[in-house]
Each structure stands twice: as C-alpha cells, then as structure tokens.
Design an enzyme around this catalytic site. Sequence first.
Site, mmCIF file in Angstrom:
data_model
loop_
_atom_site.group_PDB
_atom_site.id
_atom_site.type_symbol
_atom_site.label_atom_id
_atom_site.label_comp_id
_atom_site.label_asym_id
_atom_site.label_seq_id
_atom_site.Cartn_x
_atom_site.Cartn_y
_atom_site.Cartn_z
ATOM 1 N N LYS A 1 -11.053 -8.605 -4.781
ATOM 2 C CA LYS A 1 -12.281 -7.815 -4.804
ATOM 3 C C LYS A 1 -12.027 -6.418 -5.338
ATOM 4 O O LYS A 1 -12.907 -5.789 -5.899
ATOM 5 C CB LYS A 1 -12.865 -7.709 -3.390
ATOM 6 C CG LYS A 1 -13.563 -8.985 -2.936
ATOM 7 C CD LYS A 1 -14.374 -8.728 -1.683
ATOM 8 C CE LYS A 1 -14.065 -9.780 -0.644
ATOM 9 N NZ LYS A 1 -14.420 -9.416 0.704
ATOM 10 N N LYS B 1 -3.356 -12.172 -7.622
ATOM 11 C CA LYS B 1 -4.442 -12.946 -7.022
ATOM 12 C C LYS B 1 -5.801 -12.363 -7.427
ATOM 13 O O LYS B 1 -5.910 -11.162 -7.706
ATOM 14 C CB LYS B 1 -4.300 -13.009 -5.493
ATOM 15 C CG LYS B 1 -4.593 -11.724 -4.775
ATOM 16 C CD LYS B 1 -4.730 -11.924 -3.259
ATOM 17 C CE LYS B 1 -5.068 -10.586 -2.616
ATOM 18 N NZ LYS B 1 -5.206 -10.602 -1.183
ATOM 19 N N LYS C 1 0.841 -1.193 0.000
ATOM 20 C CA LYS C 1 0.000 0.000 0.000
ATOM 21 C C LYS C 1 0.879 1.246 0.000
ATOM 22 O O LYS C 1 0.663 2.195 -0.752
ATOM 23 C CB LYS C 1 -0.879 -0.017 1.260
ATOM 24 C CG LYS C 1 -2.102 0.860 1.174
ATOM 25 C CD LYS C 1 -3.017 0.329 0.115
ATOM 26 C CE LYS C 1 -4.329 1.061 0.056
ATOM 27 N NZ LYS C 1 -5.229 0.378 -0.883
#
Length: 359
Positions: free
Chosen positions: A222, A219, A115
């Site tokens: 969402k 991966k 992040k």
Amino acid sequence: PKVIFSGIQPTGVPHLGNYLGALKQWKDMQDSSHHSDTLFFSIVDLHALTIPGNADKLRRDRREMLTSLLAIGLNPERSTIFYQSSVPQHAELQWILSCTASTGYLSRMTQWKSKLSTLTTQSSPPSQQPDPTISSPALKHGLFSYPILQAADILLHRATHVPVGSDQKQHLEFARECVTNFHSSWSLTAPHSRIFPSPRTISLDTSSRVMSLQDPTKKMSKSDPNPKSKIFINDDEATIRKKINAALTDSVSTTVGRIDPVNRPGVANLLEILGGFSGKTGQEVADEISGDSLAQLKMLTADAVIAGLAEVRDRFILFGEDTEANRKRVKEIEDVGTNNALMSAMKTMKMVKEAIGLS
Ligand code: TYM
C-alpha cells in the site's frame, strides 16, 4: 469451535496482495465456517496512527475500508466487523501484554529493523548495525510496540485462527510468544488456568505474498507510491488490463516455461496471481501453459483478475455510494460490530484482571 480473527489497516483501498493473501480467505472462511465458530474482522485504525496523517483522511479511509470489507463479501450478520478504536480494551490489553513482552524480541522483528535502517541510514555508517538509541526524531515508539498491539487484538478475542498473508507470520509468532510470556509471568501454566489459546497462522501456500507489478522482487504494498505497481480491488477492466500489460517480466524467454521465482520473478508473480483466482499453485498453472507466450500469459492473468474481482467491484460501487440508505446501513453495521466486539472484549478482560490481581 474456532474463533477467527484478522485485521487490516485503513490505509486505502485494498490491493490484490491484500485480497489474495488475506481478504479472499476471510470470505472463504466465513462461508465455510461452522455455525458455532465466531469471526471477527477489525479495521485496525489504532495501528494506522503509526503513519502520521490527517484526521479527515483517516475518517474517509475508515469508512472506505468498511465499504471494501462489504465489497469482498463479508456478511455483517455472520462476521463481526468493527473499528479497533471503538473497543478500548485493545489498548488496555496491549499495556498489560507489554509488561511481559521482551524488548529484545521486538527489536529483532524484521519490520522494525527495516524501518530503522531506512530512517537511520543518514546517521549511522553503512557497515554498522542501525542503533535504535541513535535519536532520529522519526523513530516513534508506536512503531516499536506495534506487534504488541497486534498480539492484543488477537488475544483479546481469544482467537484460535488468524488468516493473514505471509508477511504477517513473524507478528503471529510474536503473538504466540506473548501468550507464553503472559501465562508464565503470572503463573497461569496449568491447562485449566491458561486464559489465551495459542493462535494459529492461516496462510495460503500460494499467493500469500503477491509481488509488485513494477518490481517483482518487492511485495505489492500500500505504501508504494507507484499506482502501476498494484491493482486495487475496485479497479475497472481497462485499468486492470493496462496495469497487467505493463507488468515487468523479463527477456529470459518469450514463453512461460517452468515457474522460476528466482530468475523470472515477474513471470512467477503473474502465474501465482493467475493461480490465486483458480485455486491452483503457480507451478500447476505453469505446467498447463508452459508453451504460451508472455503476451498470452498477461492476457489470461488479466482475464482472471477481471472476472475474479467483478462482483467485488460491483459491490464496492453499490456500498460506497453516499446515499441515505447506505449511511443508515453503515451506521447499523458499525453499531452491531462495536457491540459484539465489546462483549467479547469485556469477557476476556474480566478473566485477565482476575488472573493478575486487578479485580
Ligand atoms: P495490512 O493492513 O498491511 O495488510 C492486511 C492483510 O493483507 C496481507 N498482505 C499481503 N498478502 C500477500 N501479498 C501481499 N503483497 C500483501 N500485502 C499485504 C497482510 O499479510 C495482511 O494479512 N499488522 C497487520 C494488521 C493487523 C492484524 C492484527 C492482522 C493488526 N492487528 C491482528 C492479523 C491479526 C497489517 O498491517 O496488515
């Protein structure tokens, strides 16, 4: 007896990664559990606040996640299903744990570091390690302390087993570190004085990391804006077939061959998905169909996903409908879940407060 705990963020209908990596295990563990085991599955809405949002959307997402958990086959009479924010002790224990948690450890967590690097790339030279003191207004403390809240979730219910996908392994290692730090800081090291068991990570060898259908080196996530990258647990047959047919493979060979996640990640991902629905490893599936064409592999995978999710999808529609009966049922499940989780939380907090001088 086991105490099984896991959580999922209410950030949209779960995808195949969530399902094969975690939710299917939740249901299987529920169904095979001993009657003396307890199971808690939390919709972690406090964690979801790290993604700044919109109140109405969060309200809808929470309800939709409850529908999803019923759809995957959780039985509210067997498993406690609850919203994290309904049990204020999660946040209370987080504070207590944060007083003995190491900031150095937290700053080395991969999720935080990635992040940090996406948010600070503009302000730091590319060769340099991102510096958290570079003040980016987008860097929030909640994201930094996210793993402590996750540890609090697990410890609050004194969980022994935590079924998750492999992307959560580091967070669980940190939770075990929190147990050690807490006990040693408060001199609770004798076996009889320890409060928290060390929670075990329960992760499948296969399908613990389902990859994006569009970029199989990442991966399935969402937060990926491309809907073709993932299959949702309520996708209909035609959509599932379309997404799998469009999945990125390769031109290394026109047949399946041996599983090779490094050179043929797209094919390996389909093999793992196919295996995930039949309890086989991708390797075993590859051995069985090594001579098949990639088109056949896609067809078999689509068939397996459609069959594997058929009941889930039916229940999703059934429980998701906005009817009087469903509203009543949801309210009951929420009330029972909150009460059970509160009871477990109060028991642990009483022990914690006594141990550290807050009572
Ligand atoms: P979340 O909401 O991102 O994901 C829920 C579960 O789905 C798994 N998962 C995957 N598994 C395989 N392949 C993928 N592509 C994939 N994507 C997601 C995750 O591993 C997870 O098990 N921090 C957690 C939520 C949490 C939690 C907890 C979990 C909060 N408190 C306490 C366990 C115990 C998270 O964000 O999961």
